[in-house]
Design a protein around this motif. Structure first.
Motif, mmCIF file in Angstrom:
data_model
loop_
_atom_site.group_PDB
_atom_site.id
_atom_site.type_symbol
_atom_site.label_atom_id
_atom_site.label_comp_id
_atom_site.label_asym_id
_atom_site.label_seq_id
_atom_site.Cartn_x
_atom_site.Cartn_y
_atom_site.Cartn_z
ATOM 1 N N ASP A 84 1.057 -1.263 -0.051
ATOM 2 C CA ASP A 84 -0.130 -0.063 -0.024
ATOM 3 C C ASP A 84 0.866 1.345 -0.004
ATOM 4 O OD1 ASP A 84 -2.234 -1.320 -0.194
ATOM 5 O OD2 ASP A 84 -2.529 -1.346 1.994
ATOM 6 N N SER A 85 1.663 1.387 -1.010
ATOM 7 C CA SER A 85 2.591 2.605 -1.119
ATOM 8 C C SER A 85 1.735 3.741 -1.740
ATOM 9 C CB SER A 85 3.582 2.303 -2.137
ATOM 10 O OG SER A 85 3.413 1.909 -3.122
ATOM 11 N N VAL A 86 2.037 5.056 -1.785
ATOM 12 C CA VAL A 86 1.527 6.014 -2.245
ATOM 13 C C VAL A 86 2.675 6.499 -3.281
ATOM 14 C CG1 VAL A 86 0.622 8.497 -1.950
ATOM 15 C CG2 VAL A 86 0.083 6.464 -0.245
ATOM 16 N N THR A 87 2.211 6.613 -4.648
ATOM 17 C CA THR A 87 3.064 7.504 -5.558
ATOM 18 C C THR A 87 2.600 8.667 -6.075
ATOM 19 O OG1 THR A 87 3.571 5.045 -6.243
ATOM 20 C CG2 THR A 87 3.963 6.983 -7.909
ATOM 21 N N LEU A 88 3.487 9.777 -5.894
ATOM 22 C CA LEU A 88 3.051 11.093 -6.239
ATOM 23 C C LEU A 88 3.843 11.740 -7.573
ATOM 24 C CD1 LEU A 88 2.568 12.870 -2.922
ATOM 25 C CD2 LEU A 88 0.907 12.109 -4.391
ATOM 26 N N SER A 89 3.042 12.495 -8.379
ATOM 27 C CA SER A 89 3.663 13.295 -9.250
ATOM 28 C C SER A 89 3.877 14.711 -8.577
ATOM 29 C CB SER A 89 3.070 13.376 -10.778
ATOM 30 O OG SER A 89 3.540 14.317 -11.392
ATOM 31 N N GLU A 90 4.962 15.223 -8.399
ATOM 32 C CA GLU A 90 5.066 16.608 -7.939
ATOM 33 C C GLU A 90 5.997 17.524 -8.766
ATOM 34 O OE1 GLU A 90 4.996 16.498 -3.483
ATOM 35 O OE2 GLU A 90 6.535 15.192 -3.932
ATOM 36 N N ASN A 166 -2.795 11.880 -9.953
ATOM 37 C CA ASN A 166 -2.292 11.026 -9.007
ATOM 38 C C ASN A 166 -3.178 10.083 -8.372
ATOM 39 O OD1 ASN A 166 0.477 12.172 -8.779
ATOM 40 N ND2 ASN A 166 0.006 13.928 -7.568
ATOM 41 N N VAL A 167 -4.233 10.543 -8.529
ATOM 42 C CA VAL A 167 -5.487 9.685 -7.993
ATOM 43 C C VAL A 167 -5.522 8.382 -8.798
ATOM 44 C CG1 VAL A 167 -7.948 9.019 -8.002
ATOM 45 C CG2 VAL A 167 -7.041 11.011 -7.002
ATOM 46 N N LEU A 168 -5.293 8.475 -10.142
ATOM 47 C CA LEU A 168 -5.198 7.495 -11.102
ATOM 48 C C LEU A 168 -3.913 6.527 -10.972
ATOM 49 C CD1 LEU A 168 -6.721 9.043 -14.508
ATOM 50 C CD2 LEU A 168 -7.907 7.650 -12.615
ATOM 51 N N LEU A 169 -2.877 7.133 -10.626
ATOM 52 C CA LEU A 169 -1.557 6.542 -10.596
ATOM 53 C C LEU A 169 -1.568 5.581 -9.389
ATOM 54 C CD1 LEU A 169 1.422 6.899 -11.764
ATOM 55 C CD2 LEU A 169 1.800 8.491 -9.981
ATOM 56 N N SER A 173 -10.255 4.949 -8.725
ATOM 57 C CA SER A 173 -10.908 5.590 -9.849
ATOM 58 C C SER A 173 -11.859 6.671 -9.437
ATOM 59 C CB SER A 173 -12.073 4.494 -10.060
ATOM 60 O OG SER A 173 -11.388 3.312 -10.543
ATOM 61 N N LEU A 174 -11.925 7.573 -10.418
ATOM 62 C CA LEU A 174 -12.766 8.726 -10.138
ATOM 63 C C LEU A 174 -14.061 8.730 -10.677
ATOM 64 C CD1 LEU A 174 -9.934 11.362 -11.759
ATOM 65 C CD2 LEU A 174 -10.825 11.251 -9.452
ATOM 66 N N GLU A 175 -15.063 9.243 -10.053
ATOM 67 C CA GLU A 175 -16.383 9.171 -10.439
ATOM 68 C C GLU A 175 -16.835 9.663 -11.663
ATOM 69 O OE1 GLU A 175 -19.234 8.458 -6.564
ATOM 70 O OE2 GLU A 175 -18.694 10.661 -6.791
ATOM 71 N N PRO A 176 -17.713 9.584 -12.447
ATOM 72 C CA PRO A 176 -18.486 8.165 -12.568
ATOM 73 C C PRO A 176 -17.599 7.091 -13.280
ATOM 74 C CG PRO A 176 -19.333 9.546 -14.147
ATOM 75 C CD PRO A 176 -18.230 10.454 -13.614
ATOM 76 N N ASP A 177 -17.164 5.930 -12.651
ATOM 77 C CA ASP A 177 -16.576 4.922 -13.176
ATOM 78 C C ASP A 177 -17.211 3.693 -12.919
ATOM 79 O OD1 ASP A 177 -14.734 2.933 -14.140
ATOM 80 O OD2 ASP A 177 -12.907 4.080 -13.583
ATOM 81 N N ILE A 178 -17.775 3.051 -13.802
ATOM 82 C CA ILE A 178 -18.490 1.766 -13.701
ATOM 83 C C ILE A 178 -17.712 0.762 -13.203
ATOM 84 C CG2 ILE A 178 -20.724 2.371 -14.780
ATOM 85 C CD1 ILE A 178 -19.509 0.537 -17.043
ATOM 86 N N THR A 179 -16.343 0.841 -13.415
ATOM 87 C CA THR A 179 -15.335 -0.229 -13.163
ATOM 88 C C THR A 179 -14.844 -0.078 -11.754
ATOM 89 O OG1 THR A 179 -13.630 0.908 -14.544
ATOM 90 C CG2 THR A 179 -15.061 -0.328 -15.885
ATOM 91 N N ALA A 180 -15.037 0.830 -11.325
ATOM 92 C CA ALA A 180 -14.632 1.097 -9.811
ATOM 93 C C ALA A 180 -14.549 -0.209 -8.912
ATOM 94 C CB ALA A 180 -15.027 2.244 -9.303
#
Length: 296
Positions: A84-90, A166-169, A173-180
């Motif tokens: 459960d790492s967090v990857t960020l673009s900054e 960063n959310v997708l990375l 999933s961002l709403e609305p995403d039926i595959t979430a």
């Protein structure tokens, strides 16, 4: 622990120690050996031992390594037990594209640590974050605290673009995403201008808890923030008002006093959250941070 296993652990710790003290490239560390040992052993002290041999080594305490190196090392280390790492673009610049929101500031790290120590505050709740910036705090909460929904917000288009990335990375999933994934929180990235947002617009988020980190950097921003908080207090007249937590680095005592003074004028009570004991991230030298809980 069997003698052979104990000897293997000691060799692994020495290997991490030598490489870290020499500031070797992170790819040269024995990560695969660590993963195998964590899979095949119930030794819960191994990661603590690695921290004692690296970031908490007496030499590193006296002569701290570069903050960027330490953060990259810790990021690599903490994802080994669970993934459960967090990857960020900054951005590499403190001020970029006219905003400070493209980098992670210390108060965001401090708030993330507090959240990891207090997951019940977020579990099965809708979280609204004001001024999300690069998104580290929210991503950590989404991955570890099991919120029902999380709303990242900011007002700068470049920051919002980076936030979505960063959310997708990080596999959300961002709403609305039926595959979430139904086990993941519902995640939204919202444009929110504190000076013009209305009570109905804030009410539409249905927040149970509101957080913000490192947003007290000038008088104008403080006045705008208190204005948003006053509107949030009017959002749920028939229900309990959302819990609010604001984390900040104490750079200028006058700025902090202005914030608490304006809270008083708005009729918003506050109390300091006790310092937490879970320091996961290295901070800039002499950083002093605090979290206030606000009662709307």
């Amino acid at each position: 622990m069997a003698p052979e296993e104990s000897a293997g652990t000691e060799r692994l710790l020495r290997s991490f120690e030598r490489r870290f003290l020499a500031a070797r490239a992170l790819r040269s560390f024995p990560w695969q050996s660590l993963e195998e040992k964590l899979r095949n052993s119930s030794d819960s002290e191994l990661l603590l031992g690695i921290l004692q041999k690296t970031l908490k080594h007496p030499l590193c305490v006296k002569h701290p390594p570069a903050v960027k190196y330490a953060r990259c090392f810790l990021s690599e280390l903490i994802k080994k037990p669970s993934g459960d790492s967090v990857t960020l673009s900054e951005s590499t610049a403190i001020v970029s594209h006219g905003t400070t929101g493209l980098v992670t500031w210390d108060a965001a790290l401090y708030l993330a640590e507090w959240a990891l120590e207090s997951p019940a505050a977020f579990a099965d709740r809708t979280v609204l974050e004001l001024g999300s910036g690069a998104g580290l705090t929210g991503l950590a909460i989404c991955k570890t605290c099991r919120p029902r929904a999380y709303i990242f917000s900011d007002c700068h288009s470049r920051v919002l673009e980076q936030l979505r990335g960063n959310v997708l990375l990080n596999g959300l999933s961002l709403e609305p995403d039926i595959t979430a994934n139904s086990e993941s929180p519902r995640v939204t990235v919202a444009h929110l201008d504190w000076d013009v947002v209305t009570v109905p617009q804030l009410s539409a988020f249905h927040p149970d808890i509101v957080i913000a980190a490192d947003v007290l950097y000038c008088p104008e921003i403080i006045l705008s923030l208190v204005g948003v908080l006053r509107r949030l207090s009017a959002c749920r007249r028939d229900q309990r008002a959302p819990d609010v937590y604001v984390a900040f680095t104490i750079r200028n005592p006058d700025t902090c006093r202005l914030f608490t003074t304006e809270l008083g004028r708005a009729g918003i009570r506050w109390e300091a959250v006790p310092p937490h004991g879970r320091q996961l991230f290295p901070y800039e030298e002499h950083s002093e941070m605090a979290i206030l809980q606000l009662m709307l």
